[in-house]
Design an enzyme around this catalytic site. Sequence first.
Site, PDB file in Angstrom:
ATOM      1  N   SER A  14       0.839  -1.209  -0.029  1.00  0.00           N
ATOM      2  CA  SER A  14       0.118   0.036  -0.143  1.00  0.00           C
ATOM      3  C   SER A  14       0.793   1.190   0.044  1.00  0.00           C
ATOM      4  O   SER A  14       0.596   2.239   0.815  1.00  0.00           O
ATOM      5  CB  SER A  14      -0.971   0.004   1.355  1.00  0.00           C
ATOM      6  OG  SER A  14      -1.760  -1.197   1.217  1.00  0.00           O
ATOM      7  N   ILE A  19      -0.009   4.165  -8.239  1.00  0.00           N
ATOM      8  CA  ILE A  19       0.130   5.413  -8.703  1.00  0.00           C
ATOM      9  C   ILE A  19       1.436   6.281  -8.995  1.00  0.00           C
ATOM     10  O   ILE A  19       1.332   6.981 -10.327  1.00  0.00           O
ATOM     11  CB  ILE A  19      -0.128   6.415  -7.390  1.00  0.00           C
ATOM     12  CG1 ILE A  19      -1.544   6.114  -6.553  1.00  0.00           C
ATOM     13  CG2 ILE A  19      -0.108   7.951  -7.571  1.00  0.00           C
ATOM     14  CD1 ILE A  19      -2.807   6.298  -7.428  1.00  0.00           C
ATOM     15  N   ILE A 149       7.161 -14.681  -0.270  1.00  0.00           N
ATOM     16  CA  ILE A 149       7.422 -15.916  -1.097  1.00  0.00           C
ATOM     17  C   ILE A 149       6.679 -16.070  -2.717  1.00  0.00           C
ATOM     18  O   ILE A 149       7.174 -16.716  -3.633  1.00  0.00           O
ATOM     19  CB  ILE A 149       7.326 -17.135  -0.253  1.00  0.00           C
ATOM     20  CG1 ILE A 149       7.912 -18.317  -0.709  1.00  0.00           C
ATOM     21  CG2 ILE A 149       5.986 -17.332   0.194  1.00  0.00           C
ATOM     22  CD1 ILE A 149       8.072 -19.581   0.421  1.00  0.00           C
ATOM     23  N   PRO A 191      15.521   0.574   5.995  1.00  0.00           N
ATOM     24  CA  PRO A 191      14.364  -0.496   5.407  1.00  0.00           C
ATOM     25  C   PRO A 191      14.639  -0.682   3.679  1.00  0.00           C
ATOM     26  O   PRO A 191      14.414  -1.764   3.378  1.00  0.00           O
ATOM     27  CB  PRO A 191      13.088   0.114   5.853  1.00  0.00           C
ATOM     28  CG  PRO A 191      13.640   1.083   7.012  1.00  0.00           C
ATOM     29  CD  PRO A 191      14.769   1.464   6.868  1.00  0.00           C
ATOM     30  N   CYS A 384     -26.397  -0.221 -10.724  1.00  0.00           N
ATOM     31  CA  CYS A 384     -26.246  -1.618 -10.811  1.00  0.00           C
ATOM     32  C   CYS A 384     -27.285  -2.141  -9.585  1.00  0.00           C
ATOM     33  O   CYS A 384     -28.696  -2.004  -9.908  1.00  0.00           O
ATOM     34  CB  CYS A 384     -24.973  -2.222 -10.355  1.00  0.00           C
ATOM     35  SG  CYS A 384     -24.920  -3.985 -10.792  1.00  0.00           S
ATOM     36  N   GLY A 386     -28.129  -0.143  -7.241  1.00  0.00           N
ATOM     37  CA  GLY A 386     -28.874   1.140  -7.022  1.00  0.00           C
ATOM     38  C   GLY A 386     -30.090   1.115  -7.751  1.00  0.00           C
ATOM     39  O   GLY A 386     -30.965   1.747  -7.257  1.00  0.00           O
ATOM     40  N   GLN A 388     -31.571  -1.632  -9.105  1.00  0.00           N
ATOM     41  CA  GLN A 388     -32.588  -2.398  -8.637  1.00  0.00           C
ATOM     42  C   GLN A 388     -33.515  -2.382  -7.387  1.00  0.00           C
ATOM     43  O   GLN A 388     -34.519  -2.537  -7.176  1.00  0.00           O
ATOM     44  CB  GLN A 388     -31.687  -3.897  -8.388  1.00  0.00           C
ATOM     45  CG  GLN A 388     -31.270  -4.371  -9.772  1.00  0.00           C
ATOM     46  CD  GLN A 388     -30.336  -5.510  -9.550  1.00  0.00           C
ATOM     47  OE1 GLN A 388     -30.247  -6.329  -8.526  1.00  0.00           O
ATOM     48  NE2 GLN A 388     -29.425  -6.068 -10.604  1.00  0.00           N
ATOM     49  N   HIS A 512     -22.134   0.127 -14.921  1.00  0.00           N
ATOM     50  CA  HIS A 512     -21.198   0.890 -14.046  1.00  0.00           C
ATOM     51  C   HIS A 512     -20.550   2.174 -14.585  1.00  0.00           C
ATOM     52  O   HIS A 512     -19.285   1.853 -15.091  1.00  0.00           O
ATOM     53  CB  HIS A 512     -20.046   0.024 -13.264  1.00  0.00           C
ATOM     54  CG  HIS A 512     -20.714  -0.950 -12.378  1.00  0.00           C
ATOM     55  ND1 HIS A 512     -20.868  -0.804 -10.840  1.00  0.00           N
ATOM     56  CD2 HIS A 512     -21.709  -2.132 -12.477  1.00  0.00           C
ATOM     57  CE1 HIS A 512     -21.180  -1.943 -10.403  1.00  0.00           C
ATOM     58  NE2 HIS A 512     -21.761  -2.960 -11.356  1.00  0.00           N
ATOM     59  N   GLU A 514     -18.988   4.708 -13.501  1.00  0.00           N
ATOM     60  CA  GLU A 514     -17.940   5.071 -12.738  1.00  0.00           C
ATOM     61  C   GLU A 514     -16.717   4.540 -13.497  1.00  0.00           C
ATOM     62  O   GLU A 514     -15.473   5.308 -13.292  1.00  0.00           O
ATOM     63  CB  GLU A 514     -18.071   4.928 -11.369  1.00  0.00           C
ATOM     64  CG  GLU A 514     -17.948   3.302 -10.971  1.00  0.00           C
ATOM     65  CD  GLU A 514     -19.119   2.524 -11.049  1.00  0.00           C
ATOM     66  OE1 GLU A 514     -19.280   1.429 -10.340  1.00  0.00           O
ATOM     67  OE2 GLU A 514     -20.124   3.259 -11.616  1.00  0.00           O
TER      68      GLU A 514
END
Length: 550
Positions: A14, A19, A149, A191, A384, A386, A388, A512, A514
């Site tokens: 993360s 990005i 691994i 690190p 979607c 939403g 239904q 969708h 978006e």
Amino acid sequence: MTKHIFVTGGVVSSLGKGITAASLGRLLKARGYKVMMQKADPYLNVDPGTMSPFQHGEVFVTEDGKETDLDLGHYERFIDENLTRGSNFTTGAIYQSLISRERAGDFLGGTVQVIPHVTNAIKERFLRIEEQTGADIVITELGGTIGDIEGQPFVEAIREFRKEKGAGNTLVIHVSLVPYIAAAHEVKTKPTQHSVKEMRSLGLQPDFIVCRSDHEVEAPIRAKIAHFCDVDEDCVFENSDCPSIYDVPRHLSAQGFDVKALEKLGLEVRDGDMTEWDTFTSRMHACNKLEDTTKICVVGKYTELPDAYLSVIEALHHSGVHFGHKLKIDLIAGGELTEENVDAALAGYDGILVPGGFGQRGVEGKILAAQYAREHKIPYLGICLGLQVAVSEFARNVAGMPGANSAEFAPDSPYPVIALMPDQEDVTDKGGTMRLGAYPCKVAHDSLAFEAYGDELVYERHRHRYEVNNAFRQQLQDAGLVISGLSPDDRLVEMVELPESVHPWFVASQAHPEFKSRPTKPAPLFREFVRASIASHEGIDRHDVTSSVD
């Protein structure tokens, strides 16, 4: 020859590898190169389609119907290119293909091993995307962290691939955490040193190191990292936290990141044009400084993890910037909404959005949200699921169908207004078997949907098994529901809405939209939903809300 860039991560996950990779892709595209991107995920799932959003965030769907990692959404938004099925593969997919070939006898009784068979299959995926797209540059992000691994076969495949491609045709970028230790008042390089040491022990030497930190990593620290990691000083870059992910391309470009990458690959450093991107980020920051906000709530199921609705949230922000308005987006769990608290919970919002989702938990709360939006004339966008829940609510409370519901959640409902698609009835496997990818939709003239798209045939991406039940279509229409989008054969309901005579803006889509929203080109339905929400907030006609872009 297509050039390949590999992006790996060190110390922790993360970090923002995706990005970083997407930002480089944007910068290289701005310099006139055709860029394609790819994510290699070492987990054993065949794809993210059956993984919990609580663990993995949203499942992004490509135009050609591949369920993929959410990083592909970032890739598409940054480089403004539609990715393909070849843009995401996993260890599970590699093993699945090899086992199928072994069972078919393709290996002629030979022993199937990680080296060379798994590594060759991985390298074949690297080559396949360049052959399919004809890209000048392919950027591949390796999921996970160096030292995992499960990632070792991928690292070995990259090592082999670099050797086979020859010098100057590949580039490895290692994104590593450089933590700030508050008690010592300094950032620590150890690190990163250990991460690179682990990477080199696997036979892979990074060309670039990108230092991720919540504090600036100054030049002497970068020089130290370069010295201990055997990397040129001008190839260690600082990537401390930016106000927005959309600021990262310029932050890296200011350090010559893209120029140095092109030089390492032996490519011409063409003039770059970031005008459109810079204009967007300037408007975005201007919006963020505003005190007045338009409030939108997203009523979902996986609200504990905002990444579960990443593309929805980004599409809303794109639209807010388009109109020069600041949005405040709140996630509300549908399972927490009841008839007793729904008024208090949703009061004060200028727009209500119900996104896609699976499973029964929270559905009744989403139906209550759709009802609240309809009765209080709050702009509503259903995606979607939403759509239904909006149809179920309308059927119950307007069309005279008490207990109406989806057959998915209430198989014994007297009015199953949402039912399983006929071609899904005999499907038992869960992975990759839904209606997936872009499908055409005929848009009705004189509808809000047509006003949004300005076209009578549009393509949006789908991910679902259930549709509006045609047995109740006429009854719903007779009660006032407008079916504004249909499949070309008129068999499937794709979009519904309420007439403007009874509601200022109420639209739902089975698709969708978006997934196709871009920072500089917001998805049409999201754009118009945000326009209506701004109008609701300001108490004006939505047509009086104008774009800050024009």
